[in-house]
Design an enzyme around this catalytic site. Structure first.
Site, short mmCIF file in Angstrom:
data_model
loop_
_atom_site.label_atom_id
_atom_site.label_comp_id
_atom_site.label_asym_id
_atom_site.label_seq_id
_atom_site.Cartn_x
_atom_site.Cartn_y
_atom_site.Cartn_z
N ASP A 156 2.47 -5.75 -58.28
CA ASP A 156 2.75 -4.98 -57.06
C ASP A 156 1.54 -4.13 -56.70
O ASP A 156 1.25 -3.88 -55.52
CB ASP A 156 3.98 -4.08 -57.26
CG ASP A 156 4.70 -3.76 -55.97
OD1 ASP A 156 4.17 -4.07 -54.90
OD2 ASP A 156 5.81 -3.18 -56.03
N CYS A 163 3.52 -2.95 -50.59
CA CYS A 163 3.84 -4.31 -50.15
C CYS A 163 3.04 -4.59 -48.89
O CYS A 163 3.17 -3.89 -47.90
CB CYS A 163 5.33 -4.45 -49.87
SG CYS A 163 5.75 -6.07 -49.19
P1 HMG Z 1 5.55 -20.56 -45.68
O1 HMG Z 1 4.21 -20.59 -45.00
O2 HMG Z 1 6.77 -20.39 -44.83
O3 HMG Z 1 5.74 -21.82 -46.66
O4 HMG Z 1 5.51 -19.43 -46.77
P2 HMG Z 1 5.98 -23.33 -46.46
O5 HMG Z 1 7.06 -23.72 -47.42
O6 HMG Z 1 6.12 -23.69 -44.99
O7 HMG Z 1 4.59 -23.92 -46.99
C1 HMG Z 1 3.36 -23.65 -46.32
C2 HMG Z 1 2.20 -23.88 -47.29
O8 HMG Z 1 2.30 -22.96 -48.36
C3 HMG Z 1 2.19 -25.26 -47.93
O9 HMG Z 1 0.83 -25.61 -48.14
C4 HMG Z 1 2.86 -25.04 -49.25
O10 HMG Z 1 2.43 -25.98 -50.21
C5 HMG Z 1 2.35 -23.66 -49.62
P3 HMG Z 1 0.02 -26.55 -47.10
O11 HMG Z 1 0.79 -27.83 -47.09
O12 HMG Z 1 0.03 -25.84 -45.77
O13 HMG Z 1 -1.35 -26.62 -47.73
N1 HMG Z 1 3.25 -22.96 -50.53
C6 HMG Z 1 2.89 -22.47 -51.74
N2 HMG Z 1 1.69 -22.45 -52.36
C7 HMG Z 1 1.65 -21.88 -53.60
N3 HMG Z 1 2.73 -21.34 -54.19
C8 HMG Z 1 3.92 -21.31 -53.58
C9 HMG Z 1 4.03 -21.92 -52.29
N4 HMG Z 1 5.05 -22.08 -51.43
C10 HMG Z 1 4.57 -22.71 -50.38
N5 HMG Z 1 4.98 -20.77 -54.18
C11 HMG Z 1 6.17 -18.33 -48.79
C12 HMG Z 1 6.63 -19.10 -47.58
C13 HMG Z 1 7.40 -17.74 -49.47
C14 HMG Z 1 5.44 -19.28 -49.75
C15 HMG Z 1 5.19 -17.21 -48.30
O14 HMG Z 1 5.81 -16.49 -47.28
C16 HMG Z 1 4.79 -16.28 -49.39
O15 HMG Z 1 4.11 -16.66 -50.33
N6 HMG Z 1 5.17 -14.97 -49.29
C17 HMG Z 1 4.91 -14.03 -50.35
C18 HMG Z 1 4.87 -12.65 -49.82
C19 HMG Z 1 4.67 -11.69 -50.94
O16 HMG Z 1 4.26 -12.05 -52.03
N7 HMG Z 1 4.95 -10.41 -50.65
C20 HMG Z 1 4.78 -9.34 -51.60
C21 HMG Z 1 5.74 -9.42 -52.74
S1 HMG Z 1 7.35 -8.74 -52.37
C22 HMG Z 1 7.20 -7.05 -52.71
O17 HMG Z 1 6.12 -6.56 -52.90
C23 HMG Z 1 8.44 -6.22 -52.84
C24 HMG Z 1 8.78 -5.89 -54.29
O18 HMG Z 1 7.72 -5.18 -54.93
C25 HMG Z 1 10.06 -5.04 -54.38
C26 HMG Z 1 10.04 -3.84 -53.41
O19 HMG Z 1 9.08 -3.05 -53.40
O20 HMG Z 1 11.03 -3.73 -52.69
C27 HMG Z 1 9.05 -7.18 -55.12
MG MG Z 2 7.31 -3.01 -54.62
#
Ligand code: HMG
Ligand code: MG
Length: 312
Positions: free
Chosen positions: A18, A242
């Site tokens: 995070d 985030c």
């Molecule tokens: P998307 O663009 O909608 O995904 O992203 P998609 O399924 O349409 O795929 C698009 C491309 O992404 C494809 O590649 C997939 O292969 C690739 P392309 O064919 O274009 O070359 N892809 C991936 N690559 C690697 N690993 C994967 C993966 N999945 C798809 N797992 C997705 C959807 C969920 C992947 C994207 O929106 C994402 O990665 N989001 C992450 C956001 C994030 O990490 N945010 C911060 C964490 S949450 C947080 O901080 C809160 C927390 O701390 C708690 C709190 O504070 O409340 C936990």
């Molecule tokens: Mg957090």
């Protein structure tokens, strides 16, 4: 550290994930591995080390596989990572970590901004991930974000949080971490939220994930503890936020929560001095800037004053 006492709380370190996901620059993989090793040496037993999310969405954690490969595995330490979908699960499995963490928001807009789908779609994505994780003998953690407020929608209904917590527990998540993503929560709200979630599932399966935007994270931890929560997420030095939640500043600093509990006679199993060393090392040798954690600032000041005295 409260000598000899069995820990009365569990601290789940999220700094390497995070914290670093929000860094403007990308840290060298070696520095991340060193950070995780130092945190383990300070006594942290559960550490979230990276994310198997899209490297296009979170470039700072694009080296997830290399980090997982480089960390020293030690008996009694569990390493976790975020897993948003089946593609992330395959990467997680290959990396041989222990705790797979799925994440979803209690508010639709934040969920869409964060993972590009609706809350219902997120739950549908998690079903096969959680099933696969359980079959593989992994622990599953599920974050519910924006539980105290959403940067896009404002207030979030307690009922929405309870519904999600219940649904995630029913899918098989071992622990549900309630995320005050943008740090707007306040103690009375946290107490009420925890009581409501506690009606739906045992609080032994619930954690609090606090951010410190308004300086209330420690008060919120205390409120959640009094309401029965015993597991808390925190980030060394207060690193973090985030990237898809505007206004989300640092996480609750691990030193702040260690100091709070140890002073209250509740053992954490963590050596505060060693943890402060990690914070100072991060500031001086890795990031080149000061971190927001209050106890880190105070302890650093204390050490600097002592050093000056020693020289005169
Ligand atoms: P998307 O663009 O909608 O995904 O992203 P998609 O399924 O349409 O795929 C698009 C491309 O992404 C494809 O590649 C997939 O292969 C690739 P392309 O064919 O274009 O070359 N892809 C991936 N690559 C690697 N690993 C994967 C993966 N999945 C798809 N797992 C997705 C959807 C969920 C992947 C994207 O929106 C994402 O990665 N989001 C992450 C956001 C994030 O990490 N945010 C911060 C964490 S949450 C947080 O901080 C809160 C927390 O701390 C708690 C709190 O504070 O409340 C936990
Ligand atoms: Mg957090």
């Amino acid at each position: 550290m409260t000598a000899g006492a069995a820990p009365g709380v569990r601290l789940y370190e999220v700094g390497p994930r995070d914290g670093l996901q929000n860094e403007p620059g990308v840290l060298p993989t070696e520095a991340k591995i060193a950070l995780i090793g130092r945190l383990a040496a300070a006594g942290l037993r559960e550490i979230e080390v990276t994310s198997f999310v899209s490297p296009r969405w979170i470039p700072a954690l694009a080296d997830a596989e290399a980090v997982a490969k480089g960390i020293e595995r030690r008996e009694g330490i569990r390493f976790g990572a975020l897993v948003p979908n089946l593609e992330g699960w395959a990467r997680f499995l290959g990396a041989e970590l222990d705790v797979a963490a799925v994440f979803v928001s209690a508010s639709e807009t934040h969920n869409r901004r964060n993972v590009n789908c609706s809350v219902a779609e997120s739950l549908a994505r998690f079903e096969p991930v959680i099933e696969a994780a359980r079959t593989a003998g992994k622990s599953v953690r599920a974050y519910v974000s924006t539980v105290c407020g959403c940067p896009y929608e404002g207030p979030v209904a307690v009922a929405a949080v309870v519904r999600l917590a219940r649904a995630l527990a029913a899918l098989g998540a071992d622990e549900i971490s309630l995320g005050d993503t943008i740090g707007v929560g306040y103690p009375r709200q946290v107490r009420e939220l925890v009581s409501a979630v506690g009606e739906a599932l045992p609080l032994s399966r619930v954690a609090l994930h606090a951010h410190d935007t308004f300086g209330r994270a420690v008060a919120n931890v205390e409120a959640a503890f009094e309401a029965g929560v015993r597991s808390f997420d925190a980030s060394v030095g207060g690193l973090g936020g985030c990237p898809y939640a505007p206004g989300a500043s640092g996480n609750l600093a691990t030193e702040d929560v260690v100091d709070l509990f140890e002073r209250s006679g509740i053992a954490t199993g963590i050596d505060l001095d060693l943890l402060v060393d990690v914070g100072i090392w991060l500031e001086d040798e890795v990031l080149g800037r000061r971190l927001p954690g209050r106890v880190l600032r105070a302890k650093r000041g204390e050490r600097e004053r002592e050093n000056r005295k020693g020289r005169t």
